[in-house]
Scaffold this motif. Structure first.
Motif, mmCIF file in Angstrom:
data_model
loop_
_atom_site.group_PDB
_atom_site.id
_atom_site.type_symbol
_atom_site.label_atom_id
_atom_site.label_comp_id
_atom_site.label_asym_id
_atom_site.label_seq_id
_atom_site.Cartn_x
_atom_site.Cartn_y
_atom_site.Cartn_z
ATOM 1 N N GLU A 8 0.490 -0.720 -0.291
ATOM 2 C CA GLU A 8 0.232 -0.283 -0.033
ATOM 3 C C GLU A 8 0.875 1.247 -0.076
ATOM 4 N N ALA A 9 1.825 0.859 0.539
ATOM 5 C CA ALA A 9 2.609 2.593 0.491
ATOM 6 C C ALA A 9 3.816 2.685 -0.685
ATOM 7 N N LYS A 10 3.584 1.561 -1.395
ATOM 8 C CA LYS A 10 4.256 1.556 -2.598
ATOM 9 C C LYS A 10 3.520 2.376 -3.405
ATOM 10 N N ALA A 11 1.956 1.897 -3.593
ATOM 11 C CA ALA A 11 1.072 2.123 -4.357
ATOM 12 C C ALA A 11 0.918 3.951 -4.067
ATOM 13 N N GLN A 12 0.875 4.665 -3.010
ATOM 14 C CA GLN A 12 0.033 5.461 -2.142
ATOM 15 C C GLN A 12 1.107 6.589 -1.608
ATOM 16 N N LEU A 13 2.364 6.387 -2.535
ATOM 17 C CA LEU A 13 3.409 6.315 -1.841
ATOM 18 C C LEU A 13 3.463 8.275 -1.351
ATOM 19 N N ASP A 18 1.901 13.343 1.425
ATOM 20 C CA ASP A 18 0.556 14.864 1.332
ATOM 21 C C ASP A 18 0.329 14.696 3.442
ATOM 22 N N ALA A 19 0.035 13.412 3.163
ATOM 23 C CA ALA A 19 -0.451 13.415 4.921
ATOM 24 C C ALA A 19 0.332 13.451 5.810
ATOM 25 N N ILE A 28 5.295 1.996 8.258
ATOM 26 C CA ILE A 28 5.199 0.972 6.982
ATOM 27 C C ILE A 28 5.426 -0.314 8.031
ATOM 28 N N THR A 29 4.371 -1.399 7.472
ATOM 29 C CA THR A 29 5.070 -2.237 8.106
ATOM 30 C C THR A 29 4.817 -3.356 7.234
ATOM 31 N N ARG A 30 5.617 -5.019 7.887
ATOM 32 C CA ARG A 30 6.192 -5.644 6.581
ATOM 33 C C ARG A 30 5.619 -6.550 6.682
#
Length: 83
Positions: A8-13, A18-19, A28-30
């Protein structure tokens, strides 16, 4: 504080940045384990290399929980402890 998976972090960086820019922290979790934290960058130093007093106080107290009560009660408590 928001927690997001790596995919999700990759897709919505861009949206995450912005946030963060608005003051939110993002972890960020793995595989469900926290591995990184996105936080807003602190302002640059003043031209002479020194921070202003308000900025130094903000940095010092940035991660502390707010105090319960008010400043007058806190000063009174500190004076009683000192005496």
């Amino acid at each position: 504080m928001r927690s997001v998976g790596l995919a999700e972090a990759k897709a919505q960086l861009s949206a995450l940045l912005d946030a963060v820019e608005m003051g939110e922290e993002v972890v960020i979790t793995r595989r469900g384990q926290p591995v990184a934290r996105l936080v807003r960058e602190l302002p640059a130093l003043a031209k002479d290399g020194a921070l202003s007093w308000p900025e130094r106080l903000r940095r010092f107290h940035g991660n502390q929980a707010p105090l319960a009560g008010n400043a007058v009660a806190l000063v009174g408590e500190l004076r009683r402890d000192r005496g």
